[in-house]
Design a protein around this motif. Structure first.
Motif, PDB file in Angstrom:
ATOM      1  N   GLY A  56       0.787  -1.232   0.000  1.00  0.00           N
ATOM      2  CA  GLY A  56       0.000   0.000   0.000  1.00  0.00           C
ATOM      3  C   GLY A  56       0.814   1.274   0.000  1.00  0.00           C
ATOM      4  O   GLY A  56       0.250   2.366   0.149  1.00  0.00           O
ATOM      5  N   HIS A  57       2.140   1.182  -0.163  1.00  0.00           N
ATOM      6  CA  HIS A  57       3.001   2.368  -0.143  1.00  0.00           C
ATOM      7  C   HIS A  57       3.831   2.435  -1.423  1.00  0.00           C
ATOM      8  O   HIS A  57       4.252   1.411  -1.955  1.00  0.00           O
ATOM      9  CB  HIS A  57       3.945   2.337   1.064  1.00  0.00           C
ATOM     10  CG  HIS A  57       3.246   2.320   2.384  1.00  0.00           C
ATOM     11  ND1 HIS A  57       2.632   3.426   2.935  1.00  0.00           N
ATOM     12  CD2 HIS A  57       3.040   1.299   3.264  1.00  0.00           C
ATOM     13  CE1 HIS A  57       2.096   3.098   4.095  1.00  0.00           C
ATOM     14  NE2 HIS A  57       2.323   1.822   4.317  1.00  0.00           N
ATOM     15  N   HIS A  58       4.058   3.658  -1.883  1.00  0.00           N
ATOM     16  CA  HIS A  58       4.946   3.877  -3.021  1.00  0.00           C
ATOM     17  C   HIS A  58       6.369   4.023  -2.486  1.00  0.00           C
ATOM     18  O   HIS A  58       6.692   4.991  -1.792  1.00  0.00           O
ATOM     19  CB  HIS A  58       4.521   5.122  -3.801  1.00  0.00           C
ATOM     20  CG  HIS A  58       3.206   4.966  -4.492  1.00  0.00           C
ATOM     21  ND1 HIS A  58       3.068   4.266  -5.681  1.00  0.00           N
ATOM     22  CD2 HIS A  58       1.953   5.385  -4.153  1.00  0.00           C
ATOM     23  CE1 HIS A  58       1.805   4.276  -6.057  1.00  0.00           C
ATOM     24  NE2 HIS A  58       1.106   4.946  -5.148  1.00  0.00           N
ATOM     25  N   VAL A  59       7.214   3.053  -2.811  1.00  0.00           N
ATOM     26  CA  VAL A  59       8.559   2.971  -2.244  1.00  0.00           C
ATOM     27  C   VAL A  59       9.591   3.392  -3.284  1.00  0.00           C
ATOM     28  O   VAL A  59       9.534   2.968  -4.446  1.00  0.00           O
ATOM     29  CB  VAL A  59       8.855   1.535  -1.762  1.00  0.00           C
ATOM     30  CG1 VAL A  59      10.252   1.442  -1.172  1.00  0.00           C
ATOM     31  CG2 VAL A  59       7.810   1.104  -0.734  1.00  0.00           C
ATOM     32  N   LYS A  60      10.550   4.211  -2.843  1.00  0.00           N
ATOM     33  CA  LYS A  60      11.602   4.716  -3.731  1.00  0.00           C
ATOM     34  C   LYS A  60      12.862   3.870  -3.522  1.00  0.00           C
ATOM     35  O   LYS A  60      13.463   3.903  -2.454  1.00  0.00           O
ATOM     36  CB  LYS A  60      11.861   6.187  -3.421  1.00  0.00           C
ATOM     37  CG  LYS A  60      10.604   7.028  -3.621  1.00  0.00           C
ATOM     38  CD  LYS A  60      10.645   8.358  -2.921  1.00  0.00           C
ATOM     39  CE  LYS A  60       9.291   9.055  -3.036  1.00  0.00           C
ATOM     40  NZ  LYS A  60       9.244  10.359  -2.344  1.00  0.00           N
ATOM     41  N   ASP A  61      13.227   3.132  -4.553  1.00  0.00           N
ATOM     42  CA  ASP A  61      14.351   2.209  -4.474  1.00  0.00           C
ATOM     43  C   ASP A  61      15.622   2.909  -4.938  1.00  0.00           C
ATOM     44  O   ASP A  61      15.790   3.195  -6.127  1.00  0.00           O
ATOM     45  CB  ASP A  61      14.066   0.979  -5.330  1.00  0.00           C
ATOM     46  CG  ASP A  61      15.106  -0.110  -5.146  1.00  0.00           C
ATOM     47  OD1 ASP A  61      16.086   0.113  -4.411  1.00  0.00           O
ATOM     48  OD2 ASP A  61      14.932  -1.195  -5.741  1.00  0.00           O
ATOM     49  N   ILE A  62      16.542   3.170  -3.988  1.00  0.00           N
ATOM     50  CA  ILE A  62      17.770   3.888  -4.302  1.00  0.00           C
ATOM     51  C   ILE A  62      18.656   3.098  -5.257  1.00  0.00           C
ATOM     52  O   ILE A  62      19.421   3.669  -6.033  1.00  0.00           O
ATOM     53  CB  ILE A  62      18.543   4.204  -2.999  1.00  0.00           C
ATOM     54  CG1 ILE A  62      17.660   5.002  -2.042  1.00  0.00           C
ATOM     55  CG2 ILE A  62      19.817   4.989  -3.287  1.00  0.00           C
ATOM     56  CD1 ILE A  62      17.044   6.222  -2.649  1.00  0.00           C
ATOM     57  N   SER A  63      18.538   1.775  -5.217  1.00  0.00           N
ATOM     58  CA  SER A  63      19.392   0.951  -6.072  1.00  0.00           C
ATOM     59  C   SER A  63      19.083   1.139  -7.556  1.00  0.00           C
ATOM     60  O   SER A  63      19.878   0.751  -8.409  1.00  0.00           O
ATOM     61  CB  SER A  63      19.239  -0.528  -5.700  1.00  0.00           C
ATOM     62  OG  SER A  63      17.933  -0.998  -5.999  1.00  0.00           O
ATOM     63  N   CYS A  64      17.937   1.737  -7.874  1.00  0.00           N
ATOM     64  CA  CYS A  64      17.561   1.976  -9.281  1.00  0.00           C
ATOM     65  C   CYS A  64      17.989   3.352  -9.784  1.00  0.00           C
ATOM     66  O   CYS A  64      17.745   3.692 -10.946  1.00  0.00           O
ATOM     67  CB  CYS A  64      16.051   1.836  -9.456  1.00  0.00           C
ATOM     68  SG  CYS A  64      15.412   0.184  -9.117  1.00  0.00           S
ATOM     69  N   LEU A  65      18.617   4.159  -8.938  1.00  0.00           N
ATOM     70  CA  LEU A  65      18.912   5.541  -9.309  1.00  0.00           C
ATOM     71  C   LEU A  65      20.139   5.691 -10.203  1.00  0.00           C
ATOM     72  O   LEU A  65      20.367   6.770 -10.754  1.00  0.00           O
ATOM     73  CB  LEU A  65      19.116   6.402  -8.049  1.00  0.00           C
ATOM     74  CG  LEU A  65      17.872   6.821  -7.276  1.00  0.00           C
ATOM     75  CD1 LEU A  65      18.256   7.674  -6.091  1.00  0.00           C
ATOM     76  CD2 LEU A  65      16.887   7.565  -8.160  1.00  0.00           C
ATOM     77  N   ASN A  66      20.977   4.657 -10.298  1.00  0.00           N
ATOM     78  CA  ASN A  66      22.219   4.756 -11.062  1.00  0.00           C
ATOM     79  C   ASN A  66      23.180   5.763 -10.422  1.00  0.00           C
ATOM     80  O   ASN A  66      23.901   6.494 -11.114  1.00  0.00           O
ATOM     81  CB  ASN A  66      21.916   5.167 -12.517  1.00  0.00           C
ATOM     82  CG  ASN A  66      23.104   5.014 -13.439  1.00  0.00           C
ATOM     83  OD1 ASN A  66      23.949   4.140 -13.234  1.00  0.00           O
ATOM     84  ND2 ASN A  66      23.198   5.866 -14.449  1.00  0.00           N
ATOM     85  N   ARG A  67      23.172   5.786  -9.084  1.00  0.00           N
ATOM     86  CA  ARG A  67      24.066   6.643  -8.319  1.00  0.00           C
ATOM     87  C   ARG A  67      24.665   5.843  -7.163  1.00  0.00           C
ATOM     88  O   ARG A  67      24.080   4.865  -6.709  1.00  0.00           O
ATOM     89  CB  ARG A  67      23.325   7.868  -7.765  1.00  0.00           C
ATOM     90  CG  ARG A  67      22.821   8.837  -8.814  1.00  0.00           C
ATOM     91  CD  ARG A  67      23.961   9.523  -9.545  1.00  0.00           C
ATOM     92  NE  ARG A  67      23.472  10.514 -10.521  1.00  0.00           N
ATOM     93  CZ  ARG A  67      23.196  10.253 -11.791  1.00  0.00           C
ATOM     94  NH1 ARG A  67      23.309   9.007 -12.247  1.00  0.00           N
ATOM     95  NH2 ARG A  67      22.791  11.203 -12.598  1.00  0.00           N
ATOM     96  N   ASP A  68      25.816   6.291  -6.669  1.00  0.00           N
ATOM     97  CA  ASP A  68      26.466   5.636  -5.536  1.00  0.00           C
ATOM     98  C   ASP A  68      25.596   5.831  -4.296  1.00  0.00           C
ATOM     99  O   ASP A  68      25.396   6.973  -3.852  1.00  0.00           O
ATOM    100  CB  ASP A  68      27.847   6.259  -5.314  1.00  0.00           C
ATOM    101  CG  ASP A  68      28.597   5.632  -4.146  1.00  0.00           C
ATOM    102  OD1 ASP A  68      28.068   4.685  -3.516  1.00  0.00           O
ATOM    103  OD2 ASP A  68      29.712   6.102  -3.855  1.00  0.00           O
ATOM    104  N   PRO A  69      25.068   4.749  -3.688  1.00  0.00           N
ATOM    105  CA  PRO A  69      24.195   4.901  -2.508  1.00  0.00           C
ATOM    106  C   PRO A  69      24.872   5.617  -1.339  1.00  0.00           C
ATOM    107  O   PRO A  69      24.184   6.199  -0.499  1.00  0.00           O
ATOM    108  CB  PRO A  69      23.850   3.446  -2.133  1.00  0.00           C
ATOM    109  CG  PRO A  69      24.069   2.666  -3.384  1.00  0.00           C
ATOM    110  CD  PRO A  69      25.200   3.337  -4.102  1.00  0.00           C
ATOM    111  N   ALA A  70      26.185   5.581  -1.292  1.00  0.00           N
ATOM    112  CA  ALA A  70      26.914   6.248  -0.211  1.00  0.00           C
ATOM    113  C   ALA A  70      26.807   7.767  -0.303  1.00  0.00           C
ATOM    114  O   ALA A  70      27.129   8.478   0.663  1.00  0.00           O
ATOM    115  CB  ALA A  70      28.385   5.831  -0.220  1.00  0.00           C
ATOM    116  N   LYS A  71      26.337   8.267  -1.448  1.00  0.00           N
ATOM    117  CA  LYS A  71      26.265   9.713  -1.668  1.00  0.00           C
ATOM    118  C   LYS A  71      24.825  10.196  -1.859  1.00  0.00           C
ATOM    119  O   LYS A  71      24.613  11.328  -2.287  1.00  0.00           O
ATOM    120  CB  LYS A  71      27.090  10.099  -2.902  1.00  0.00           C
ATOM    121  CG  LYS A  71      28.541   9.648  -2.867  1.00  0.00           C
ATOM    122  CD  LYS A  71      29.330  10.325  -1.767  1.00  0.00           C
ATOM    123  CE  LYS A  71      30.791   9.909  -1.829  1.00  0.00           C
ATOM    124  NZ  LYS A  71      31.583  10.517  -0.726  1.00  0.00           N
TER     125      LYS A  71
END
Length: 280
Positions: free
Chosen positions: A155-170
């Motif tokens: 029931g929630h719209h979740v934003k997956d950082i792994s799909c951003l094509n960016r370093d998650p550490a930043k």
């Protein structure tokens, strides 16, 4: 009527797709009995449609980072639009309108050199696109992502950082719902939902917090955000800790100043006594 509607749906969505000449396109169901074909194609259609809703439109939501001679900010800020930057309000006279939160212009202007700013909202593009144009007339926002780029989970719209094509550490995610970043909880900062108060200072505090991270050249933002993940009001906690550190630094400088004064006094006293002892 219900049975008729069901049969119509099965007939429409259970038939073979057609090419540009109107000929049927063969598929994996052609060898099944006719009725079973219809049911299986209908099931596959709605299954694929549901998968399209719950999965992001692409596993790579942003283009590759910019290369020299172009400038790529060292960090990425992913921020929600509704209830973080804007608040919808309705009145009998004007209908639905969106109120800008105090500090938006300051946040965008000060953070644009340090962060690649991405508005990632659970709203549809049709609703959010003109709102972003209004919020950001100078083009500080680098990218825009909408509901079709989220996962739909429980029931929630979740934003997956792994799909951003960016370093998650930043990457720092700012939202008013922890569920929005629960796949990467230590990349997120959960703010309180804005109630429309015109005296609100949250975005100014957020700007100071994010500037501190960037100017400190933090290697992994998750090590910082993890310390605030259990706080009800992380920005208030940040301000309290910052004030405490400033007081400790002032106390240290005061102690150092007193020590230097004592050393100077003792040095002066020794210089006065030394010639006398030499004469004696």
């Amino acid at each position: 009527m219900g049975a008729g509607s069901g049969l119509a749906i099965i007939y429409v969505f259970g038939s073979n797709s057609l090419d540009e000449h109107g000929a049927k396109i063969p598929d994996e169901f052609d060898n099944d009995p006719v009725v079973l074909q219809q049911f299986r194609r209908t099931h596959k259609y709605f299954k694929d449609y549901w998968q399209m809703i719950i999965e992001p439109m692409s596993p790579k939501l942003l283009p590759d980072p910019l290369k020299e001679p172009y400038y790529q900010p060292p960090y990425t800020l992913v921020i929600e639009l509704i209830d973080v930057l804007l608040r919808p309000e309705w009145s009998l006279g004007t209908g639905w309108r969106f109120k800008k939160r105090p500090g938006i212009d300051s946040l965008l202007q000060q953070l644009a050199p340090l962060y690649e700013i991405v508005v990632f909202t659970s709203e549809t593009g049709m609703t959010a696109f003109p709102l972003i144009d209004n919020v950001d007339p100078h083009g500080f926002i680098s990218y825009r992502l909408f509901r079709d780029a989220t996962h739909y989970v429980d029931g929630h719209h979740v934003k997956d950082i792994s799909c951003l094509n960016r370093d998650p550490a930043k990457v720092v995610v700012v939202d008013c719902k922890k569920e929005a970043f629960h796949l990467q909880p230590f990349n997120g900062l959960a703010l309180k939902k804005w109630d429309g108060n015109s005296e609100d200072r949250t975005l100014y505090d957020l700007t100071a917090f994010l500037k501190t991270i960037a100017l400190s050249s933090v290697e992994d933002v998750r090590t910082v955000l993890e310390n605030y993940s259990l706080e009800d009001d992380p920005l208030e906690t940040f301000k309290r800790r910052q004030s405490q550190l400033e007081q400790e630094e002032q106390q240290r400088l005061a102690d150092l100043s007193r020590t230097k004064k004592q050393q100077l006094f003792l040095g002066s006293l020794t210089s006065r006594l030394w010639p006398r002892s030499k004469q004696q």
